[in-house]
Design an enzyme around this catalytic site. Structure first.
Site, short mmCIF file in Angstrom:
data_model
loop_
_atom_site.label_atom_id
_atom_site.label_comp_id
_atom_site.label_asym_id
_atom_site.label_seq_id
_atom_site.Cartn_x
_atom_site.Cartn_y
_atom_site.Cartn_z
N TRP A 106 -0.88 3.09 5.81
CA TRP A 106 0.55 3.30 5.55
C TRP A 106 1.22 1.99 5.11
O TRP A 106 2.15 1.49 5.76
CB TRP A 106 1.24 3.85 6.79
CG TRP A 106 0.77 5.20 7.26
CD1 TRP A 106 -0.42 5.82 6.97
CD2 TRP A 106 1.49 6.11 8.10
NE1 TRP A 106 -0.48 7.03 7.59
CE2 TRP A 106 0.67 7.25 8.29
CE3 TRP A 106 2.73 6.06 8.73
CZ2 TRP A 106 1.07 8.33 9.08
CZ3 TRP A 106 3.13 7.14 9.51
CH2 TRP A 106 2.31 8.26 9.67
N ALA B 219 -7.53 -1.58 -6.26
CA ALA B 219 -8.03 -0.24 -5.95
C ALA B 219 -7.25 0.77 -6.78
O ALA B 219 -6.13 0.49 -7.22
CB ALA B 219 -7.83 0.09 -4.46
N THR C 98 -5.26 3.68 -6.12
CA THR C 98 -4.67 4.17 -4.88
C THR C 98 -3.93 5.50 -5.04
O THR C 98 -3.28 5.94 -4.09
CB THR C 98 -3.70 3.12 -4.30
OG1 THR C 98 -2.67 2.86 -5.26
CG2 THR C 98 -4.42 1.83 -3.96
N TYR D 47 -10.54 10.09 -2.69
CA TYR D 47 -10.08 8.71 -2.49
C TYR D 47 -10.76 8.09 -1.27
O TYR D 47 -11.33 7.00 -1.35
CB TYR D 47 -8.55 8.70 -2.32
CG TYR D 47 -7.99 7.38 -1.85
CD1 TYR D 47 -7.88 6.30 -2.72
CD2 TYR D 47 -7.55 7.21 -0.53
CE1 TYR D 47 -7.36 5.08 -2.28
CE2 TYR D 47 -7.04 6.01 -0.09
CZ TYR D 47 -6.94 4.95 -0.97
OH TYR D 47 -6.43 3.75 -0.54
N LEU E 141 0.24 -5.13 -2.08
CA LEU E 141 -0.43 -6.02 -1.14
C LEU E 141 -0.86 -7.32 -1.84
O LEU E 141 -0.61 -8.42 -1.32
CB LEU E 141 -1.65 -5.33 -0.52
CG LEU E 141 -2.47 -6.20 0.43
CD1 LEU E 141 -1.62 -6.69 1.61
CD2 LEU E 141 -3.70 -5.44 0.95
N LYS F 217 -13.42 5.00 -1.23
CA LYS F 217 -13.14 3.77 -0.48
C LYS F 217 -14.26 3.49 0.53
O LYS F 217 -14.63 2.34 0.77
CB LYS F 217 -11.79 3.86 0.23
CG LYS F 217 -10.57 3.88 -0.69
CD LYS F 217 -10.34 2.57 -1.42
CE LYS F 217 -9.94 1.44 -0.49
NZ LYS F 217 -9.66 0.18 -1.23
N1 LIG Z 1 -0.79 1.92 0.00
C1 LIG Z 1 -1.26 2.35 1.18
O1 LIG Z 1 -0.58 3.08 1.92
C2 LIG Z 1 -2.64 1.93 1.63
C3 LIG Z 1 -3.10 2.41 2.86
C4 LIG Z 1 -4.37 2.01 3.30
C5 LIG Z 1 -5.12 1.15 2.54
N2 LIG Z 1 -4.65 0.71 1.34
C6 LIG Z 1 -5.50 -0.19 0.56
O2 LIG Z 1 -4.80 -1.41 0.39
C7 LIG Z 1 -5.20 -2.03 -0.83
C8 LIG Z 1 -3.96 -2.44 -1.61
O3 LIG Z 1 -3.21 -1.27 -1.90
P1 LIG Z 1 -1.71 -1.35 -2.43
O4 LIG Z 1 -0.87 -0.55 -1.52
O5 LIG Z 1 -1.33 -2.76 -2.74
O6 LIG Z 1 -1.88 -0.50 -3.77
P2 LIG Z 1 -1.32 -0.77 -5.23
O7 LIG Z 1 0.08 -1.25 -5.16
O8 LIG Z 1 -1.63 0.46 -6.01
O9 LIG Z 1 -2.21 -1.98 -5.75
C9 LIG Z 1 -3.51 -1.82 -6.25
C10 LIG Z 1 -3.61 -2.70 -7.46
O10 LIG Z 1 -4.95 -2.63 -7.96
C11 LIG Z 1 -4.87 -2.61 -9.35
N3 LIG Z 1 -6.08 -2.06 -9.93
C12 LIG Z 1 -6.43 -0.76 -10.07
N4 LIG Z 1 -7.61 -0.68 -10.69
C13 LIG Z 1 -8.01 -1.94 -10.94
C14 LIG Z 1 -9.13 -2.51 -11.57
N5 LIG Z 1 -10.09 -1.74 -12.09
N6 LIG Z 1 -9.22 -3.86 -11.68
C15 LIG Z 1 -8.24 -4.64 -11.19
N7 LIG Z 1 -7.14 -4.17 -10.59
C16 LIG Z 1 -7.04 -2.83 -10.46
C17 LIG Z 1 -3.65 -1.80 -9.68
O11 LIG Z 1 -3.21 -2.11 -10.98
P3 LIG Z 1 -2.64 -0.93 -11.94
O12 LIG Z 1 -1.59 -0.23 -11.14
O13 LIG Z 1 -2.12 -1.70 -13.11
O14 LIG Z 1 -3.81 -0.06 -12.24
C18 LIG Z 1 -2.68 -2.27 -8.60
O15 LIG Z 1 -1.92 -3.37 -9.04
C19 LIG Z 1 -6.13 -1.03 -1.52
O16 LIG Z 1 -7.46 -1.36 -1.23
C20 LIG Z 1 -5.79 0.29 -0.85
O17 LIG Z 1 -6.89 1.18 -0.90
C21 LIG Z 1 -3.42 1.07 0.88
#
Ligand SMILES: NC(=O)c1ccc[n+]([C@@H]2O[C@H](COP(=O)([O-])OP(=O)(O)OC[C@H]3O[C@@H](n4cnc5c(N)ncnc54)[C@H](OP(=O)(O)O)[C@@H]3O)[C@@H](O)[C@H]2O)c1
Length: 288
Positions: free
Chosen positions: A150, A60, A62, A125, A12, A129
């Site tokens: 999702w 986050a 995740t 998780y 994202l 959140k």
């Molecule tokens: N993916 C889904 O299906 C989903 C669904 C509902 C909501 N969300 C929410 O959407 C948002 C974005 O998720 P996404 O899908 O983009 O997940 P993602 O690809 O896992 O991205 C999260 C990013 O946060 C980074 N991160 C983790 N710990 C950190 C920290 N302490 N300081 C700075 N960066 C950190 C991770 O880096 P590293 O990997 O290097 O640790 C990763 O690049 C999150 O808030 C998630 O909870 C996601």
């Protein structure tokens, strides 16, 4: 608008940086290595140096199942880090747009979840959140909380990418893939979610917003749509129930993850499209 995007290396965060940049914003994207959101001094230092108009927090932890085994890490990354970001935003008058999840709900409701429905996370998780939401909400009208579900994007690991990778080897094999038919949600595409996050920052909107693409499906139905969009036979996937997953996953998922975008609708803001349109666009991009 000057924006700081935390978690910019994630699926994202990557698209929020590119979308805001394309809209003409001055964007600083900080990935985990550049800014660890759990480091209070680093967060305060980065935000007070940059003095952004808004911070969009895409950082986050995740890994939903891994969170079950390490609640301390989950709460640090998903809740306490939000406190540091909120505190930093407060110091410079920056608006916060914080991203949250459908997993704050228990999934037992018999209709789509509205922003005001009672939360009840079933996993570490989801609970971490929800705690992050509480940290952002403590900023009052200076923060928007965006629950989505999702999430799929070009720059991340997600079910669309996984299915596209596996499908060519399974072509012609009816029922080779098994996905649950008793968990429903709104697939959401980062290319559509990112501009809404930017808009909420620009408008300095506050409170909880559900932001998803439209069209509720089960995982089984979603994977059939992915296969169809990629020109494969949708019969390659067969439905199973959550109880048939072997081994069972450590973290329970909500059966009903469908988020009604009630606030966007009531506020007269456009709802993100039916998910099949951005799905087709993502499939085309991933196959290039
Ligand atoms: N993916 C889904 O299906 C989903 C669904 C509902 C909501 N969300 C929410 O959407 C948002 C974005 O998720 P996404 O899908 O983009 O997940 P993602 O690809 O896992 O991205 C999260 C990013 O946060 C980074 N991160 C983790 N710990 C950190 C920290 N302490 N300081 C700075 N960066 C950190 C991770 O880096 P590293 O990997 O290097 O640790 C990763 O690049 C999150 O808030 C998630 O909870 C996601």
């Amino acid at each position: 608008m000057r924006l700081l995007i935390t978690g910019a290396g994630g699926q994202l965060g990557h698209d929020v940086v590119s979308s805001a940049g394309a809209a003409g914003d001055e964007v600083v994207g900080a990935d985990h290595a550049a800014l660890d959101a759990t480091d209070r001094d680093a967060v305060l230092g980065a935000v007070t140096a940059l003095r952004p108009d808004a911070v969009i927090n895409c950082a986050a932890w995740t890994a939903v199942d891994a969170c079950e085994g390490d609640p301390g890490r989950a709460y640090l990354a998903n809740a306490l880090a939000v406190r540091w970001i909120a505190e930093a935003c407060d110091r410079v008058g920056a608006h916060l747009v914080h991203v949250s999840t459908d997993y704050v709900f228990d999934g037992t409701l018999d209709r789509p979840y509205r922003e005001w429905d009672v939360v009840g996370p079933r996993s570490v998780y989801g609970a971490s959140k929800l705690a992050g939401e509480q940290e952002a909400a403590a900023m009052g009208t200076s923060a928007a909380i965006v629950r989505t579900s999702w999430v799929c994007g070009e720059h991340g690991s997600n079910m669309v990418a996984t299915v596209l990778r596996m499908a060519p080897d399974l072509d012609g094999q009816v029922g080779a893939l098994a996905f649950v038919d008793d968990q429903r949600g709104h697939p959401t595409f980062t290319a559509d979610l990112a501009p809404v996050l930017r808009r909420l920052a620009l408008d300095r909107r506050s409170g909880v917003h559900h932001v998803t693409n439209q069209g509720a499906v089960s995982w089984y139905e979603f994977i059939a749509e992915v296969l169809r969009a990629a020109g494969h036979d949708p019969a390659m996937v067969r439905p199973i129930s959550t109880s048939e997953l072997d081994p069972p996953r450590p973290a329970p998922r909500p059966a009903n993850s469908v988020l009604d975008n009630a606030v966007l609708r009531a506020a007269g803001l456009p709802l993100p499209r039916d998910f099949r349109q951005p799905l087709a666009e993502l499939v085309a991009r991933l196959r290039r």
